[in-house]
Scaffold this motif. Structure first.
Motif, PDB file in Angstrom:
ATOM      1  N   THR A 224       0.848  -1.183   0.000  1.00  0.00           N
ATOM      2  CA  THR A 224       0.000   0.000   0.000  1.00  0.00           C
ATOM      3  C   THR A 224       0.888   1.239   0.000  1.00  0.00           C
ATOM      4  O   THR A 224       2.097   1.155   0.179  1.00  0.00           O
ATOM      5  CB  THR A 224      -0.956   0.004   1.212  1.00  0.00           C
ATOM      6  N   GLY A 225       0.272   2.389  -0.216  1.00  0.00           N
ATOM      7  CA  GLY A 225       1.049   3.629  -0.303  1.00  0.00           C
ATOM      8  C   GLY A 225       1.235   4.053  -1.747  1.00  0.00           C
ATOM      9  O   GLY A 225       1.090   3.260  -2.684  1.00  0.00           O
ATOM     10  N   GLY A 226       1.597   5.313  -1.921  1.00  0.00           N
ATOM     11  CA  GLY A 226       1.628   5.911  -3.256  1.00  0.00           C
ATOM     12  C   GLY A 226       2.590   5.272  -4.230  1.00  0.00           C
ATOM     13  O   GLY A 226       2.339   5.265  -5.436  1.00  0.00           O
ATOM     14  N   LEU A 227       3.707   4.720  -3.756  1.00  0.00           N
ATOM     15  CA  LEU A 227       4.711   4.174  -4.666  1.00  0.00           C
ATOM     16  C   LEU A 227       4.578   2.673  -4.889  1.00  0.00           C
ATOM     17  O   LEU A 227       5.405   2.076  -5.588  1.00  0.00           O
ATOM     18  CB  LEU A 227       6.123   4.480  -4.132  1.00  0.00           C
ATOM     19  N   ALA A 228       3.553   2.075  -4.326  1.00  0.00           N
ATOM     20  CA  ALA A 228       3.408   0.618  -4.444  1.00  0.00           C
ATOM     21  C   ALA A 228       3.301   0.175  -5.899  1.00  0.00           C
ATOM     22  O   ALA A 228       3.930  -0.803  -6.316  1.00  0.00           O
ATOM     23  CB  ALA A 228       2.191   0.149  -3.652  1.00  0.00           C
ATOM     24  N   THR A 229       2.517   0.887  -6.684  1.00  0.00           N
ATOM     25  CA  THR A 229       2.334   0.482  -8.084  1.00  0.00           C
ATOM     26  C   THR A 229       3.612   0.651  -8.891  1.00  0.00           C
ATOM     27  O   THR A 229       3.868  -0.103  -9.818  1.00  0.00           O
ATOM     28  CB  THR A 229       1.199   1.293  -8.745  1.00  0.00           C
ATOM     29  N   LEU A 230       4.438   1.630  -8.530  1.00  0.00           N
ATOM     30  CA  LEU A 230       5.699   1.844  -9.228  1.00  0.00           C
ATOM     31  C   LEU A 230       6.616   0.631  -9.075  1.00  0.00           C
ATOM     32  O   LEU A 230       7.195   0.139 -10.038  1.00  0.00           O
ATOM     33  CB  LEU A 230       6.383   3.095  -8.674  1.00  0.00           C
ATOM     34  N   PHE A 231       6.719   0.118  -7.859  1.00  0.00           N
ATOM     35  CA  PHE A 231       7.595  -1.027  -7.622  1.00  0.00           C
ATOM     36  C   PHE A 231       6.969  -2.336  -8.080  1.00  0.00           C
ATOM     37  O   PHE A 231       7.687  -3.274  -8.428  1.00  0.00           O
ATOM     38  CB  PHE A 231       7.966  -1.107  -6.144  1.00  0.00           C
TER      39      PHE A 231
END
Length: 259
Positions: A224-231
């Motif tokens: 979860t969190g804003g950068l989850a999809t990036l990683f």
């Protein structure tokens, strides 16, 4: 509708949550403990109108915060502008209702407890919840929903800021995945991207592997969190991405407290 407020160290997220738990709108503002209830109200009122809502649509407020100095003004916002007394996550009647099986339960951040509540409600079995915030946290949840502890690591933004601040000749770079999977950077910026991004991926993969070995049972990994999809695009360690896990936890906690 419920106004759920997740006050983190970097940003505060405001979300409108319907009775069934659906998130109808969400807004984000930089955390500033000095910001007054009046300032929040002006900003939030405009955003409600842009989404087609009147202020009267908010009938309840719940706050989860890891910034104690921000709490008072958020409580004043609820009482002065929405005419309700805000519930505060972790405080009666909105106690967590889960076992915090750690040495110092009172030090567990509200965001981590809320993530545990929401993740256990949505997924069965043992879980590892990875939250990309100011810090990157890894929280272990057993099959009964108890919080067993975890890991706190510097967030990627903190790491990037420290690198820029401490090294006079290094430029400030944006957080983005490298253009390919090569790890031999040919320019200074490429080398920084590789070090920050792939270094962070390696850290996550290594820590999750160690956590799973210590748990000793199969465990799903929820990010979860804003950068989850990036990683998520560059590693296979995540079983699911839940960008709004903390807000979901606030909604669940409110419904439990008012049932």
């Amino acid at each position: 509708m419920l106004l759920a407020i997740d006050a983190g160290n970097t940003n505060i997220v405001f979300a409108l949550v319907a009775d069934g738990g659906d998130i109808r709108a969400r807004w984000r503002i930089a955390t500033d403990a000095r910001r007054t209830a009046d300032e929040y109200a002006v900003w939030l009122h405009q955003l409600l109108q842009l989404e087609g809502h009147d202020r009267g649509v908010v009938t309840a407020v719940i706050i989860g915060t890891v910034v104690p100095r921000a709490l008072h003004n958020l409580q004043v916002l609820a009482s002065k502008y929405f005419g309700v007394t805000a519930l505060v996550a972790g405080h009666p009647p909105a106690t967590y209702g889960i076992e915090l099986d750690v040495v110092e339960p009172s030090t567990v951040g509200a965001d981590r407890a809320l993530n545990v509540i929401a993740a256990h409600r949505r997924y069965k079995g043992d879980l590892i919840v990875v939250d990309f915030g100011t810090a990157t946290t890894f929280d272990v949840v057993d099959y009964d929903g108890a919080y067993k502890g975890g890991i706190i690591a510097p967030g990627i933004n903190l790491s990037l800021d420290a690198l820029f601040a401490a090294a006079a000749k290094l430029p400030r770079i944006a957080i983005e995945p490298p253009r390919d999977t090569r790890v031999i950077g040919r320019t200074t910026e490429d080398q920084m991207h590789v070090g920050i991004f792939w270094g962070y991926v390696a850290m996550m993969e290594g820590l999750v592997t160690r956590l799973k070995a210590e748990i000793g049972r199969p465990a799903k990994v929820i990010a979860t969190g804003g950068l989850a999809t990036l990683f998520d695009q560059r590693t296979a360690i995540f079983d699911a991405i839940e960008p709004d896990l903390t807000i979901q936890g606030l909604g669940l906690l409110y419904r439990r407290a008012t049932a």
